[in-house]
Scaffold this motif. Structure first.
Motif, PDB file in Angstrom:
ATOM      1  N   GLY A 166       4.734   9.228  -3.637  1.00  0.00           N
ATOM      2  CA  GLY A 166       3.576   9.012  -2.764  1.00  0.00           C
ATOM      3  C   GLY A 166       2.596   7.999  -3.309  1.00  0.00           C
ATOM      4  N   LYS A 167       3.084   7.095  -4.156  1.00  0.00           N
ATOM      5  CA  LYS A 167       2.183   6.113  -4.762  1.00  0.00           C
ATOM      6  C   LYS A 167       1.674   5.085  -3.760  1.00  0.00           C
ATOM      7  CE  LYS A 167       5.043   4.521  -7.893  1.00  0.00           C
ATOM      8  NZ  LYS A 167       5.617   3.691  -8.978  1.00  0.00           N
ATOM      9  N   THR A 168       2.391   4.896  -2.652  1.00  0.00           N
ATOM     10  CA  THR A 168       1.927   3.943  -1.634  1.00  0.00           C
ATOM     11  C   THR A 168       2.454   4.340  -0.266  1.00  0.00           C
ATOM     12  OG1 THR A 168       1.906   1.611  -0.948  1.00  0.00           O
ATOM     13  CG2 THR A 168       3.869   2.388  -2.109  1.00  0.00           C
ATOM     14  N   PHE A 169       1.579   4.284   0.732  1.00  0.00           N
ATOM     15  CA  PHE A 169       1.968   4.560   2.121  1.00  0.00           C
ATOM     16  C   PHE A 169       0.877   4.026   3.054  1.00  0.00           C
ATOM     17  CE2 PHE A 169      -0.015   8.328   0.254  1.00  0.00           C
ATOM     18  CZ  PHE A 169      -1.035   8.626   1.139  1.00  0.00           C
ATOM     19  N   PHE A 170       1.181   3.964   4.333  1.00  0.00           N
ATOM     20  CA  PHE A 170       0.232   3.436   5.312  1.00  0.00           C
ATOM     21  C   PHE A 170      -0.400   4.566   6.109  1.00  0.00           C
ATOM     22  CE2 PHE A 170       2.363  -0.464   4.344  1.00  0.00           C
ATOM     23  CZ  PHE A 170       1.415  -1.449   4.572  1.00  0.00           C
ATOM     24  N   ILE A 171      -1.690   4.390   6.429  1.00  0.00           N
ATOM     25  CA  ILE A 171      -2.430   5.384   7.217  1.00  0.00           C
ATOM     26  C   ILE A 171      -3.304   4.671   8.244  1.00  0.00           C
ATOM     27  CG2 ILE A 171      -2.490   7.298   5.567  1.00  0.00           C
ATOM     28  CD1 ILE A 171      -5.200   6.244   4.589  1.00  0.00           C
ATOM     29  N   CYS A 172      -3.059   4.886   9.494  1.00  0.00           N
ATOM     30  CA  CYS A 172      -3.935   4.420  10.579  1.00  0.00           C
ATOM     31  C   CYS A 172      -4.499   3.013  10.353  1.00  0.00           C
ATOM     32  CB  CYS A 172      -5.056   5.419  10.802  1.00  0.00           C
ATOM     33  SG  CYS A 172      -4.455   7.043  11.276  1.00  0.00           S
ATOM     34  N   VAL A 179      -2.935   3.286  -1.851  1.00  0.00           N
ATOM     35  CA  VAL A 179      -2.229   3.240  -3.137  1.00  0.00           C
ATOM     36  C   VAL A 179      -2.864   4.266  -4.067  1.00  0.00           C
ATOM     37  CG1 VAL A 179      -1.617   1.840  -5.141  1.00  0.00           C
ATOM     38  CG2 VAL A 179      -1.682   0.789  -2.859  1.00  0.00           C
ATOM     39  N   SER A 180      -2.063   5.239  -4.493  1.00  0.00           N
ATOM     40  CA  SER A 180      -2.523   6.246  -5.449  1.00  0.00           C
ATOM     41  C   SER A 180      -2.129   5.769  -6.843  1.00  0.00           C
ATOM     42  CB  SER A 180      -1.873   7.605  -5.148  1.00  0.00           C
ATOM     43  OG  SER A 180      -2.266   8.561  -6.103  1.00  0.00           O
ATOM     44  N   VAL A 181      -3.087   5.219  -7.562  1.00  0.00           N
ATOM     45  CA  VAL A 181      -2.802   4.562  -8.839  1.00  0.00           C
ATOM     46  C   VAL A 181      -2.273   5.545  -9.879  1.00  0.00           C
ATOM     47  CG1 VAL A 181      -3.781   3.175 -10.702  1.00  0.00           C
ATOM     48  CG2 VAL A 181      -4.525   2.792  -8.344  1.00  0.00           C
ATOM     49  N   LYS A 182      -2.765   6.782  -9.882  1.00  0.00           N
ATOM     50  CA  LYS A 182      -2.329   7.756 -10.892  1.00  0.00           C
ATOM     51  C   LYS A 182      -0.855   8.118 -10.747  1.00  0.00           C
ATOM     52  CE  LYS A 182      -3.612  11.993  -8.373  1.00  0.00           C
ATOM     53  NZ  LYS A 182      -2.203  12.391  -8.118  1.00  0.00           N
ATOM     54  N   ASP A 183      -0.298   7.864  -9.569  1.00  0.00           N
ATOM     55  CA  ASP A 183       1.109   8.193  -9.341  1.00  0.00           C
ATOM     56  C   ASP A 183       2.044   7.052  -9.733  1.00  0.00           C
ATOM     57  OD1 ASP A 183       0.867  10.851  -8.309  1.00  0.00           O
ATOM     58  OD2 ASP A 183       0.003   9.989  -6.487  1.00  0.00           O
ATOM     59  N   HIS A 184       1.466   5.950 -10.226  1.00  0.00           N
ATOM     60  CA  HIS A 184       2.284   4.883 -10.804  1.00  0.00           C
ATOM     61  C   HIS A 184       2.178   4.973 -12.317  1.00  0.00           C
ATOM     62  CE1 HIS A 184       4.260   1.014 -11.419  1.00  0.00           C
ATOM     63  NE2 HIS A 184       3.328   0.785 -12.324  1.00  0.00           N
ATOM     64  N   ILE A 185       3.277   5.335 -12.950  1.00  0.00           N
ATOM     65  CA  ILE A 185       3.309   5.440 -14.413  1.00  0.00           C
ATOM     66  C   ILE A 185       4.197   4.315 -14.936  1.00  0.00           C
ATOM     67  CG2 ILE A 185       3.937   6.883 -16.376  1.00  0.00           C
ATOM     68  CD1 ILE A 185       3.485   9.318 -14.553  1.00  0.00           C
ATOM     69  N   LYS A 186       3.611   3.489 -15.770  1.00  0.00           N
ATOM     70  CA  LYS A 186       4.336   2.331 -16.296  1.00  0.00           C
ATOM     71  C   LYS A 186       5.644   2.757 -16.958  1.00  0.00           C
ATOM     72  CE  LYS A 186       3.884  -1.607 -19.429  1.00  0.00           C
ATOM     73  NZ  LYS A 186       3.030  -2.293 -20.428  1.00  0.00           N
ATOM     74  N   GLY A 187       6.750   2.128 -16.518  1.00  0.00           N
ATOM     75  CA  GLY A 187       8.053   2.384 -17.115  1.00  0.00           C
ATOM     76  C   GLY A 187       8.783   3.593 -16.572  1.00  0.00           C
TER      77      GLY A 187
END
Length: 297
Positions: free
Chosen positions: A94-100, A111-119
């Motif tokens: 769920g790191k990125t999706f479209f809403i309205c 974009v939920s930055v905390k859900d992107h973990i490098k590597g």
């Protein structure tokens, strides 16, 4: 809303572009027509002209580089297979999706930055997901809007989420291959440890792009840009939280049937190719003032 000088610049851009592609192979033209198929071709060219301060030669060079880049990353396959060629677990994150849409009618990419973990996932998969998001944003545009709003939610951010390599990749996309596509960038809940990160990131941004970035200190400030009924609950909105729903067996079977229909695919591509050639022919007449704008719509 072009003045006469800008309209002549657009025609000159078209003229030079048509001369360039005249003797190019069918594959390059197909990629060009695929790019045009999701948008108004004039709008696409105008994005490059505006991004390059109406310098026609600079805009043309960047546009040609974009076509070459789309060939290199195989944009045709990314669009054809969609999320099927991306790490499934990365989609579920769920790191990125479209809403309205925002109050200006622009699609919103969250974009939920905390859900992107490098590597955590291969960079190739993350880059494909980012490109697919850019292309999805293009498909969601509705006239007269030509750009997308992106919410970067920094809630829960830690240094493990700071991926400078991918940030550079995203900036390169926005400034070179999808110019003028960002309408507004909203950075929410940025913690103090992000300050030094932003100082570096800002130096990579074009001043025009920098001006589109707004730091939101509290969620109430979002109200000036986005209605609550267009926001998820985590942002004090009324939308349910995002949950990716994978295709069911019936949908998978339908998709497999489409993918296996090589004859149908070839015919669709040929029809699209011929339509593209016809559009270029009409555009050539328009450049020479032998046709009007309505014939190109």
């Amino acid at each position: 809303n072009l003045n006469e000088n800008q309209k002549e610049n657009l025609k000159e851009f078209w003229k030079i572009l048509l001369e360039y592609i005249e003797n190019k192979d069918d594959h390059l033209k197909n990629i060009l027509f695929l790019l045009f198929g999701l948008d108004n071709p004039d709008v696409i060219l105008l994005r490059f002209l505006r991004a390059r301060k109406w310098d026609i030669q600079a805009a043309l060079e960047q546009f040609i580089q974009t076509i070459q880049w789309r060939i290199e990353v195989n944009i045709e396959d990314i669009l054809f297979y969609g999320e099927n060629h991306i790490e499934f677990e990365e989609i579920l994150s769920g790191k990125t999706f479209f809403i309205c849409s925002d109050k200006f009618g622009r699609p919103i990419n969250y974009v939920s930055v905390k859900d992107h973990i490098k590597g955590q996932f291969p960079s190739e998969s993350t880059e494909k997901l980012t490109i697919l998001s850019m292309e999805t944003g293009r498909k969601l545009l509705k006239y007269p809007n030509e750009s997308v709003t992106v919410i970067f939610d920094m809630d829960g951010f830690a240094m493990k989420n700071m991926d400078y390599h991918h940030v550079k990749f995203l900036i390169n996309l926005l400034q070179n291959y999808y110019p003028e596509s960002l309408g507004l960038g909203l950075v929410l809940n940025a913690p103090w440890i992000f300050n030094s990160c932003w100082y570096l990131i800002k130096s990579w941004l074009d001043p025009v792009v920098q001006q589109k970035i707004h730091f939101i200190k509290n969620l109430q400030d979002l109200d000036q840009f986005i209605d609550r009924n267009s926001l998820p609950k985590r942002l004090n909105g009324y939308l349910p939280e995002f949950q990716y729903i994978p295709p069911n067996e019936q949908e998978k079977q339908m998709l497999a049937t489409i993918h296996q229909d090589s004859c149908g695919k070839l015919k669709a591509k040929e029809d699209h190719y011929q339509s593209g050639l016809k559009y270029l022919e009409i555009t050539s007449k328009w450049i020479e003032n032998k046709s009007n704008d309505n014939e190109r719509k």
